[in-house]
Design an enzyme around this catalytic site. Structure first.
Site, PDB file in Angstrom:
ATOM      1  N   GLY A  77       0.803  -1.218   0.000  1.00 44.49           N
ATOM      2  CA  GLY A  77       0.000   0.000   0.000  1.00 44.49           C
ATOM      3  C   GLY A  77       0.834   1.264   0.000  1.00 44.49           C
ATOM      4  N   PHE A  78       2.101   1.161   0.424  1.00 46.53           N
ATOM      5  CA  PHE A  78       2.945   2.359   0.401  1.00 46.53           C
ATOM      6  C   PHE A  78       3.542   2.521  -1.001  1.00 46.53           C
ATOM      7  CE2 PHE A  78       6.660   5.000   1.167  1.00 46.53           C
ATOM      8  CZ  PHE A  78       6.097   6.002   1.940  1.00 46.53           C
ATOM      9  N   CYS A 192      -9.206  -5.959   1.274  1.00 47.38           N
ATOM     10  CA  CYS A 192      -9.250  -4.503   1.072  1.00 47.38           C
ATOM     11  C   CYS A 192     -10.603  -3.984   1.565  1.00 47.38           C
ATOM     12  CB  CYS A 192      -9.049  -4.141  -0.399  1.00 47.38           C
ATOM     13  SG  CYS A 192      -9.260  -2.367  -0.646  1.00 47.38           S
ATOM     14  N   GLY A 298       0.120  -1.762  13.405  1.00 51.14           N
ATOM     15  CA  GLY A 298       0.466  -1.137  14.685  1.00 51.14           C
ATOM     16  C   GLY A 298       1.831  -1.505  15.216  1.00 51.14           C
TER      17      GLY A 298
HETATM   18  C1  LIG Z   1      -1.776   4.431   2.774  1.00 44.79           C
HETATM   19  C2  LIG Z   1      -2.045   2.977   2.930  1.00 44.79           C
HETATM   20  C3  LIG Z   1      -2.406   2.229   1.813  1.00 44.79           C
HETATM   21  C4  LIG Z   1      -2.642   0.855   1.947  1.00 44.79           C
HETATM   22  N1  LIG Z   1      -2.935   0.104   0.843  1.00 44.79           N
HETATM   23  C5  LIG Z   1      -2.975  -1.256   0.952  1.00 44.79           C
HETATM   24  C6  LIG Z   1      -3.059  -2.082  -0.203  1.00 44.79           C
HETATM   25  O1  LIG Z   1      -3.112  -1.601  -1.336  1.00 44.79           O
HETATM   26  N2  LIG Z   1      -3.064  -3.424  -0.034  1.00 44.79           N
HETATM   27  C7  LIG Z   1      -2.984  -4.015   1.211  1.00 44.79           C
HETATM   28  O2  LIG Z   1      -2.965  -5.240   1.304  1.00 44.79           O
HETATM   29  N3  LIG Z   1      -2.899  -3.254   2.315  1.00 44.79           N
HETATM   30  C8  LIG Z   1      -2.877  -1.910   2.212  1.00 44.79           C
HETATM   31  N4  LIG Z   1      -2.753  -1.136   3.334  1.00 44.79           N
HETATM   32  C9  LIG Z   1      -2.722  -1.796   4.661  1.00 44.79           C
HETATM   33  C10 LIG Z   1      -1.298  -2.039   5.133  1.00 44.79           C
HETATM   34  O3  LIG Z   1      -0.609  -2.924   4.292  1.00 44.79           O
HETATM   35  C11 LIG Z   1      -1.316  -2.619   6.560  1.00 44.79           C
HETATM   36  O4  LIG Z   1      -1.983  -3.848   6.544  1.00 44.79           O
HETATM   37  C12 LIG Z   1      -2.005  -1.696   7.549  1.00 44.79           C
HETATM   38  O5  LIG Z   1      -1.728  -0.342   7.290  1.00 44.79           O
HETATM   39  C13 LIG Z   1      -1.553  -2.001   8.976  1.00 44.79           C
HETATM   40  O6  LIG Z   1      -0.170  -1.766   9.119  1.00 44.79           O
HETATM   41  P1  LIG Z   1       0.410  -0.420   9.795  1.00 44.79           P
HETATM   42  O7  LIG Z   1      -0.357  -0.210  11.069  1.00 44.79           O
HETATM   43  O8  LIG Z   1       1.854  -0.705  10.032  1.00 44.79           O
HETATM   44  O9  LIG Z   1       0.191   0.664   8.814  1.00 44.79           O
HETATM   45  C14 LIG Z   1      -2.543   0.233   3.235  1.00 44.79           C
HETATM   46  C15 LIG Z   1      -2.211   1.004   4.342  1.00 44.79           C
HETATM   47  C16 LIG Z   1      -1.953   2.351   4.215  1.00 44.79           C
HETATM   48  C17 LIG Z   1      -1.582   3.141   5.443  1.00 44.79           C
END
Ligand SMILES: Cc1cc2nc3c(=O)[nH]c(=O)nc-3n(C[C@H](O)[C@H](O)[C@H](O)COP(=O)(O)O)c2cc1C
Length: 358
Positions: A77-78, A192, A298
């Protein structure tokens, strides 16, 4: 150590206040452009690596036949369009998951579609799978050499044409097969929270139909499934049982939290942490013989990463921790993790996986 604390302070008091005053999606786009540009310069890669990267043998391991220098990955997602694969290793990540990528080019949902919630250290995400599509991104990555393992996150195009189960499966398979010889593992993203038609493949019967097609087109690469943190443990058990039937190698827990009352989109960061840990613990206790686990959601510190590893994760992923803490958190997490492992008498990270349950 001194250098990373200086970088942490610089991020906290200089860069972050500037970034956090601007529109989050614009900042994201600028960072992608900058990261891509820096990644093309050997000197930039060297300097960034010198200041940010932390290496320690205790953290390196082979998982599913893939060598990981450290267990901290950039979550999907990044780097939606796989433009950062050159710079991400210098930041100190041990692996990167690109995407999610869909069968067709996808514009995503209407803007605005990304918000910050600093009070709960979270981002609210409503991108809706914006990406350049499987054909263009696979062309971009074809014949490239990667210095860390690359995962490809595969999703279905977010549009009304893929709402029927058959069309959705075709779309997943188009993307999955486009990357059959690119990268080190694939993730089937069934969670998603922001796409047309919801999350139909969280239903075990539909998931079985999708996985039987994946099985038929199976490449040499290990396959993970990424789960939603909003599922009940019974639902998770049924999904894991179906995944086992089709020889899926691993599970990623978890994606964004959809059940909240802050507006549209899914929440990342701290609000995911407890769900993600509960899911991981349940799955490890019941399916540790069947799958490898990646914990996501998290993870902000070395202590967080260590907790996930002790509860059954072989690897962890993050995005939000880096956005709130700065890019040097990746090295800090690895350094603290190595210290915690040594403190507890481990010689190698793999010895700590799942120990909280034993
Ligand atoms: C800006 C952004 C876009 C994201 N896009 C996707 C994506 O395209 N596919 C996916 O599987 N997860 C996506 N996610 C979810 C992240 O991969 C992750 O599962 C979620 O943010 C929890 O992790 P974190 O708390 O470290 O951000 C996205 C998260 C963020 C913040």
């Amino acid at each position: 150590m001194f250098a990373t604390s200086v970088q942490g302070l610089l991020y906290k008091y200089v860069a972050k206040p500037i970034f956090f005053r601007k529109d989050p999606e614009k900042v994201h786009d600028h960072v992608i452009r900058l990261g891509k540009w820096l990644g093309e310069k050997r000197i930039a890669r060297f300097v960034i690596s010198f200041f940010l990267k932390y290496e320690n043998e205790i953290l390196s391991q082979d998982v599913l036949g893939i060598h990981f220098q450290n267990p901290v990955g950039l979550a999907a997602g990044f780097d939606k369009n796989a433009e950062l694969y050159r710079i991400i290793p210098s930041v100190g990540f041990g692996f990167e998951e690109v995407g999610s990528i869909t069968g067709e080019y996808c514009e995503g949902n209407p803007k605005p579609r990304l918000w910050r919630h600093p009070d709960i250290q979270s981002l609210r995400v409503y991108y809706g799978l914006k990406n350049d599509g499987a054909t263009q991104i696979s062309k971009r990555l074809s014949k490239k050499r990667f210095t860390i393992p690359i995962g490809v996150s595969v999703a279905k195009t977010n549009c009304k044409e893929t709402i029927s189960t058959d069309a959705a499966i075709k779309d997943y398979i188009k993307c999955y097969t486009a990357f059959s010889s690119i990268g080190d593992y694939d993730t089937i993203n069934i969670s998603c929270p922001n796409a047309h038609g919801g999350q139909p493949f969280s239903d075990p019967e539909r998931l079985g139909m999708l996985l039987s097609q994946i099985h038929e087109h199976r490449s040499r690469k290990p396959v993970f499934i990424k789960l939603s943190p909003d599922l009940s443990l019974d639902e998770v058990r049924d999904i894991a049982t179906m995944a086992k039937k089709y020889s899926i190698d691993g599970l990623i827990c978890s994606n964004l939290v959809k059940k909240h009352d802050l507006g549209k989109g899914g929440l990342s960061g701290k609000p995911v942490a407890a769900h993600s840990l509960e899911l991981l613990s349940y799955l490890y206790k019941n399916f540790s013989e069947d799958f490898v686990f990646i914990s996501c959601g998290g993870v902000f510190t070395g202590e967080d990463a260590y907790e996930r590893i002790r509860h059954g994760a072989s690897l962890v992923q993050l995005i939000t921790g880096m956005i709130y803490g700065g890019p040097q958190v990746v090295g800090e997490i690895n350094r603290d993790l190595a210290m915690l492992l040594k403190q507890d008498g481990f010689e190698h990270i793999s010895e700590a996986v799942g120990l909280a349950h034993h």
